[in-house]
Structures are given as C-alpha cells and as structure tokens.
Design an enzyme around this catalytic site. Structure first.
Site, PDB file in Angstrom:
ATOM      1  CG  HIS A  21      38.945  41.781  44.037  1.00 10.37           C
ATOM      2  ND1 HIS A  21      39.361  40.147  44.204  1.00 10.37           N
ATOM      3  CD2 HIS A  21      39.917  41.702  42.804  1.00 10.37           C
ATOM      4  CE1 HIS A  21      39.177  39.856  42.745  1.00 10.37           C
ATOM      5  NE2 HIS A  21      40.010  39.843  42.800  1.00 10.37           N
ATOM      6  CB  CYS A  67      37.221  39.359  39.964  1.00  2.00           C
ATOM      7  SG  CYS A  67      38.945  39.740  39.254  1.00  2.00           S
ATOM      8  CD  GLU A  81      37.276  40.338  47.360  1.00  2.00           C
ATOM      9  OE1 GLU A  81      37.482  39.972  47.074  1.00  2.00           O
ATOM     10  OE2 GLU A  81      36.344  41.329  47.163  1.00  2.00           O
TER      11      GLU A  81
END
EC number: 6.3.5.2
Length: 551
Positions: free
Chosen positions: A207, A117, A209
């Site tokens: 993202h 990002c 994660e």
C-alpha cells in the site's frame, strides 16, 4: 474509514444522514462536477479501509480524482473520461466466487492503470496471469527489493535497493500476465511489483498510500505525473471560481439557509455561498450552551460584523441544558442534542420563511461513505446526531459546495477565502460540544469549569508553539472529586483530564508526548486559575484501543 457520531462541527451543523435517499443520489448524479474541465483520475474502490488515502495523495499532487465502487466503475469511466485509473485494495480474495473485478473497458481504453494489493491481483487475473490465495500471507512492515528500473521508481528508489513498505495481502501472483515483468520482490512475494511499461500498467502488492510506506506518496506522484503525464491543475483558487458559478446557476434568485456551528466546514461553506449570492443567504447559529470559552461570540462577530452575512443567533442554551439535566448516557446526550437542534433550527427557518435551499457542509468522505463498495448503504455508517431528515421535512433543495473536498482541502479553501486562521486551523470539535467532554451529568457550573480549564490548556499549547503539531487537544472534566490541600485548607474538587493526540485522519491516533515540564506548568496554571479543580491528569491512551473523545 468510519464516521464518528460526534462529527457535527467537523461535517457542518446541518450535515444530513450519510445514507442518502435515492432522490438525493439522482440529484447528485445530474449535477456536473466542478472538476469537469480538469485532468482526472478514477479510483476504483474494492472495499479497502484506506482507499480515501489514495485519493488524498492524488489530490495533494494537484490532480482531481474521484472514488467509485467497482460495480459503478464502468459508468463512471465513460462519464469522467479519466486520464488514468487506480485500482484499490480490498478484503476479498480473487479466488472467491463473485469476487469483484475491474471493468474490462478500463484495460481496453489505453489509459495508465495502477493496481494496489487486491487491485494488483484482479489486474493480473483479468489480463491472463495466475493468482493463488491463502498462502504466505503478509501483514505489516516488509522490505521490497528493486529488481529493475521503472518510471515508477524514478528519483525515488534505485536498482538493488531495499525499501520499507506496508503489506496487507493473502493472495499472491504465481504467474505474470503476458507483457509484464518483475520490478520488485519481497521475502514472501516474488511478484511484489510488476509492470508492463509499454501499456503503462503497474501492480503493487503493498500500500503506497499509507504513511507506513515512507516513499509511497512519491511513487503515486510518479504514476500521476511521469507515467500518466498529468500536470496538476486542481487548485482551491480554481475550485473557488468554478463553485461560485455553480452555486449561482443552481440557486438563481432563490433564498438559502445555512446552519453555522463554529466549525471550519460550515464556516467555509457559508462564506463561499455568500460570495456567490450575497444576501440571498441567511445563516442560523444555534448556540446550545455547550461551546468553548467565548466561541459563540467569536462566531457572531466573524459572520455578522466581519463578513456582513445575515445571521440569526439563537441562544437556546437554557433549553438544551434543561433537557440534558440528569442525563449521563453518552448516546442519550447525543440524541437529545440532535433532536433539539432539529426543533430549534426548523422553527427559526420557518420564521425566516421563503427559503428554497438548505446549505450543508457535506464533505467528500460523507459522499463516499454513503455507499459501500458493494453498492448498498454502508454498514459502518453511524447517523449524525444533528438534523436527520431536515431537507425532506422542510421540503428544501440542498446546496453542498464542499461535497467534492476532503477536510484538508476545506482548510485550504478557507485560507483562499480569507477566513482567519483561528477558524481555519482550529482542531476538530464534536457536535455535541462539551457535553461529551463532561462524563456524567451536565450542569452550568461544570461547563464553566471545563471551559476555563480547556482555555488555559489551549493557551499553553499555543504559547509553546505546539498547536499545529497536534491533531486535537482538549480538556475533560471527570465526574469525580479528590482531596487536595491549597494554602492551609483542605479542598475537595474536580479532576481535569488533558488529552492531546497526533493523527493524519483521525482514524488512528497516538497520544502527544509533551515535555514533563510543560505538563507541570499547565497543571499548575489550571489549578491556580480555575476554581473547582485541584488535580490534573494526562491521558496517554492511543487509538485504538481508546477513542480520541472520551464519550
């Protein structure tokens, strides 16, 4: 992520205020990391709310990593000598004056770099690309189409496939840096994934994660294992051995006091320290009368009789309940409990005498959250309600054996140390205990009702094999009575609310969708077995908008 003020048991009874003093920071900086001999990844934090999830994904793969604010990254890079770097997301725009940047040293070092990002944006801008802001924002679920082969995608995504990811960005790349090529696109981001495989640079606009990117953990694993070439030597067995040596070196022949709460953090810290220095450790267990059914007895039995750890058990329940009489405001409850704990703990520590060190169950999130990504005290921090400035008041040095671990790693360490699963795997429990699960005023009779109802509820969950599927479950005694009928008589008794949620980190949560038959059976058991209850309700509020605890 923010820290709830009710986190004593989760953080250890003697967790201190997260805004650490300069002296404590100096001490931390001078203490060698137990991970010094391991492969390491440096995570540069640009202020994302989910940066900790990056670290957890890396740690889950057996690789040690640390999170540092961007303005401390150059110093950390030189000290850590990491094998790879991950640049986190963040709320800033690359176009804003003074917006954060990664140290150029990182790009000059030759180590693999993954930008996520904002991390992708600053990497592109710093390496000669062009970024524009404010147009074609993407927030939420999106599909990324794979346009080229990449080591990042090996055994995960195939060329031409479309894959769900989670976007959260305002800026976007309009011109790639020299040496980069497009590996993936989305409807609003023609450069959703860029790469320079020769230099091992990868930029993701989404993202990986978060759980909303289903294959994200696999992508991070590929970066860690296949691109950075790390083998994963970060284990709790290795941590145990290294931390024991570190505790012995720090403490020497000194004496240590550790506060026990019954929670997993303080329990694991105490057992680990005792394994290192034996009877140089004394534990203090302050029973404030707000614990679950038989919990105080379980704590005393485990530490005094099973582990033979010197333990001072202080029954201060009358003192706590006396001070809480008539108190209905949740924050006042917390502050009262916190103040009393300090007074009782400090008095007992003085009776023991001669202690040089205070042990705390500080976890890695506490360390991270003590400083914001801009380098100052984090504005999101809430004070723990328990000990405040105990280390300074008592002129003691700190022993924090868990300060490099996340909660799930603490549980793994507890199992490595042989702690019973009933302690290691138990749900989070707030430091103020049942005081914040009993809205309104608190009395001994109300607490007895709540303890019994909660015990029945948890027993039902365990009997149905649901305990490990639930992040947290508990009963609440509502401050209202309702009319009921039992036998031929009229009743006017309390209402019990049941709460159960699923979550990965406690920051967001969904209510657990029990089978209606289970809820019916549980309600019947509570009403039949707990005198003073004639109605049971189930809380179907998610977080947000609600919180997990009621107060």
């Amino acid at each position: 992520m923010g820290v709830q003020t009710c986190a004593v048991a989760g953080r250890g009874v003697v967790a201190y205020l997260l805004a650490m003093t300069a002296a404590q920071n100096d001490r931390s900086a001078s203490t060698p990391s137990v991970a010094s001999a391991h492969d390491k990844i440096l995570i540069v934090d640009f202020g994302s709310q989910v940066t900790q999830l990056i670290a957890r994904r890396v740690r889950e793969d057996g690789v040690y990593c640390e999170i540092v604010p961007f303005n401390k990254a150059e110093e950390a890079f030189k000290e850590m000598k990491p094998k790879a770097v991950i640049l986190s997301g963040g709320p800033e725009s690359v176009h804003e004056a003074g917006s954060p940047r990664a140290p150029q040293l990182i790009f000059a070092s030759g180590v693999p770099v993954m930008g996520i990002c904002y991390g992708q944006m600053t990497m592109a801008a710093q390496l000669g690309g062009e970024v524009e802001g404010g147009h074609h924002r993407e927030f939420g679920r999106a599909d990324v189409e794979v346009k080229a082969q990449s080591k990042l995608f090996e055994d995960v995504w195939s060329s031409g496939s479309k894959n769900q990811v989670w976007m959260s960005h305002g800026d976007r790349i309009t011109k790639m840096p020299p040496g980069f090529s497009v590996a993936g696109t989305s409807p609003n981001a023609p450069f959703a994934i860029i790469q320079d495989e020769k230099r091992k640079y990868y930029g993701l606009m989404f993202h990986p994660e978060v759980v909303h990117t289903p294959d994200g953990a696999k992508l991070i694993r590929n970066f860690v294992r296949k691109i950075a070439g790390l083998t994963g030597d970060w284990t709790m067995r290795a941590f145990r051995e290294e931390e024991i040596a570190k505790i012995r070196a720090q403490v020497g022949k000194g004496k240590v006091i550790c506060g026990l709460s019954g929670g997993v953090d303080s329990a694991v810290a105490a057992v680990l320290i005792h394994e290192a220095i034996g009877d140089q450790l004394t534990c203090v267990f302050v029973d404030h009368g707000l614990m679950r059914l038989n919990e105080a007895e379980q704590v005393v039995d485990l530490f005094r009789h099973h582990y033979n750890i010197p333990l001072v058990h202080v029954d201060a329940s009358k003192q706590f309940l006396g001070e809480l009489e008539g108190v209905t405001d949740p924050e006042t409850k917390r502050k009262t409990i916190g103040r009393l704990f300090i007074e009782v703990f400090e008095a007992e520590a003085k009776k023991i005498g001669g202690a040089d060190f205070l042990a705390q169950g500080t976890l890695y999130p506490d360390v991270i959250e003590s400083v914001s990504f801009t380098g100052g005290p984090s504005v999101t921090i809430k004070s723990h309600h328990n000990v405040g400035g105990l280390p300074e008041r008592m002129n003691m040095k700190l022993v924090e054996p868990l300060r490099e671990l996340f909660k799930d790693e603490v549980r793994k360490l507890g199992r490595e140390l042989g702690l019973p699963e009933i302690f290691v795997g138990r749900h989070p429990f707030p430091g103020p205990g049942l005081a914040i699960r009993c809205p309104g005023d608190i009395t001994s009779d109300k607490l007895d009702i709540l303890r019994k109802a909660d015990a029945v509820y948890i027993d039902q969950i365990r009997k149905h094999g649901l305990y490990d599927d639930i992040w947290q479950a508990f009963a609440v005694l509502l401050p209202v009575k309702t009319v009921g009928v039992m036998g031929d008589g009229r009743t006017y008794d309390y209402v019990v609310g049941l709460r159960a949620v699923t979550s990965t980190d406690g920051m967001t949560a969904d209510f657990y969708q029990f089978d209606m038959k289970f809820l019916g059976e549980t309600a019947t058991r509570i009403i039949n077995e707990v005198k003073g209850v004639n109605r049971v309700v189930y809380d179907v509020t998610s977080k947000p908008p609600g919180t997990i605890e009621w107060e």
